[in-house]
Design an enzyme around this catalytic site. Sequence first.
Site, PDB file in Angstrom:
ATOM      1  N   ASP A  56       0.704  -0.953  -0.063  1.00 31.69           N
ATOM      2  CA  ASP A  56      -0.093  -0.447   0.207  1.00 31.69           C
ATOM      3  C   ASP A  56       0.918   1.412  -0.163  1.00 31.69           C
ATOM      4  OD1 ASP A  56       0.856   0.230   2.492  1.00 31.69           O
ATOM      5  OD2 ASP A  56      -0.878  -0.653   3.789  1.00 31.69           O
ATOM      6  N   ASP A 127      -7.259  -2.625  14.336  1.00 32.60           N
ATOM      7  CA  ASP A 127      -8.453  -3.453  14.336  1.00 32.60           C
ATOM      8  C   ASP A 127      -8.824  -4.105  13.642  1.00 32.60           C
ATOM      9  OD1 ASP A 127      -7.763  -1.822  12.093  1.00 32.60           O
ATOM     10  OD2 ASP A 127      -8.493  -0.075  11.634  1.00 32.60           O
ATOM     11  N   HIS A 129      -6.649  -4.680  10.903  1.00 35.63           N
ATOM     12  CA  HIS A 129      -6.584  -4.248   9.312  1.00 35.63           C
ATOM     13  C   HIS A 129      -5.621  -5.178   8.606  1.00 35.63           C
ATOM     14  CE1 HIS A 129      -4.225  -0.022  10.254  1.00 35.63           C
ATOM     15  NE2 HIS A 129      -3.583  -1.322   9.711  1.00 35.63           N
ATOM     16  N   GLU A 134      -9.108  -1.587   5.680  1.00 38.24           N
ATOM     17  CA  GLU A 134      -9.847  -1.625   7.343  1.00 38.24           C
ATOM     18  C   GLU A 134     -11.324  -2.071   7.759  1.00 38.24           C
ATOM     19  OE1 GLU A 134      -7.971   0.252   8.452  1.00 38.24           O
ATOM     20  OE2 GLU A 134      -7.724   2.737   8.267  1.00 38.24           O
TER      21      GLU A 134
HETATM   22  P1  PGA Z   1       2.336  -0.993  12.702  1.00 40.76           P
HETATM   23  O1  PGA Z   1       1.218  -0.700  11.333  1.00 40.76           O
HETATM   24  O2  PGA Z   1       3.431  -1.944  12.551  1.00 40.76           O
HETATM   25  O3  PGA Z   1       3.307   0.516  12.068  1.00 40.76           O
HETATM   26  O4  PGA Z   1       1.963  -1.291  14.279  1.00 40.76           O
HETATM   27  C1  PGA Z   1       0.612  -2.271  10.983  1.00 40.76           C
HETATM   28  C2  PGA Z   1      -0.763  -2.133  10.420  1.00 40.76           C
HETATM   29  O5  PGA Z   1      -0.969  -1.302  10.533  1.00 40.76           O
HETATM   30  O6  PGA Z   1      -0.161  -3.112   8.998  1.00 40.76           O
END
Ligand code: PGA
Length: 256
Positions: A56, A127, A129, A134
Amino acid sequence: MSEAAARFLAEEIKRKPDIVLGLPTGATPLGMYRELVTAHREGGLSFSSVRIFNLDEYYPISPRHPQSYNRYMWDNFFGRVDIAKENVHIPSGEVPARDIIKYCESYEKDIFACGGLDITILGIGRDGHIGFNEPGSSLSSKTRLKTLTQETISDNGRCFASLSEVPKFAITMGISTILSSRVIMLLASGRNKAEALAKAIEGPVTCEVPASSLQLHKEVVIIADEEAANALKRKKYHKFVEKMWLKDVWPGMLYK
Ligand code: PGA
């Protein structure tokens, strides 16, 4: 977690030098990238034929923006190994809005033209995701523009000068793009991921927890530290599985 993930990837790259990888950003994979850079510098691991599709990118954002995922990847990984620039694909945060749908379709086509994703590495959001899929994302989704949730905007806001600077959109591989990968490896570390990880592994498959979609995939490796694994009801069993695999199966059986 980072060492185990890097070891796994290094083995697979040796086995298939032109492997197609789906790669994440965020805090979680930083250690894995560091380990891979060390494996390149000290162990001679070559990435020269490896093909990359990043999961992404924020939208809109310039690839030169310090918080763009393009910059993240070049600063933390690609710029430190012998990866070939033409083998790197990161969604562009600069596509004109009217071209986004076509652009996303072409990202999917490019993955397909490379023979599909061999291994996709994922972090997990609080959450649930994966990528920027999301809660509520269609389990059949492909690469597309997603609107970020307030939770993600505030979680990622720590990296920007102010919350108002965080892009509100992202171009992300979809859940079905991720599920098309032959192997998926999900990394989770720290207490604030425990609940999401437990829901992903032990809860029902639901678009409300996009990572739960991984239950539909036949070959997912989850590497979690103790804190991230703490909310698992079957933690003891998972540890037993790990012990048995490390002893008898790992890594020979995974990913042929
Ligand atoms: P993070 O993000 O590794 O910064 O905790 C994980 C994600 O949002 O997929």
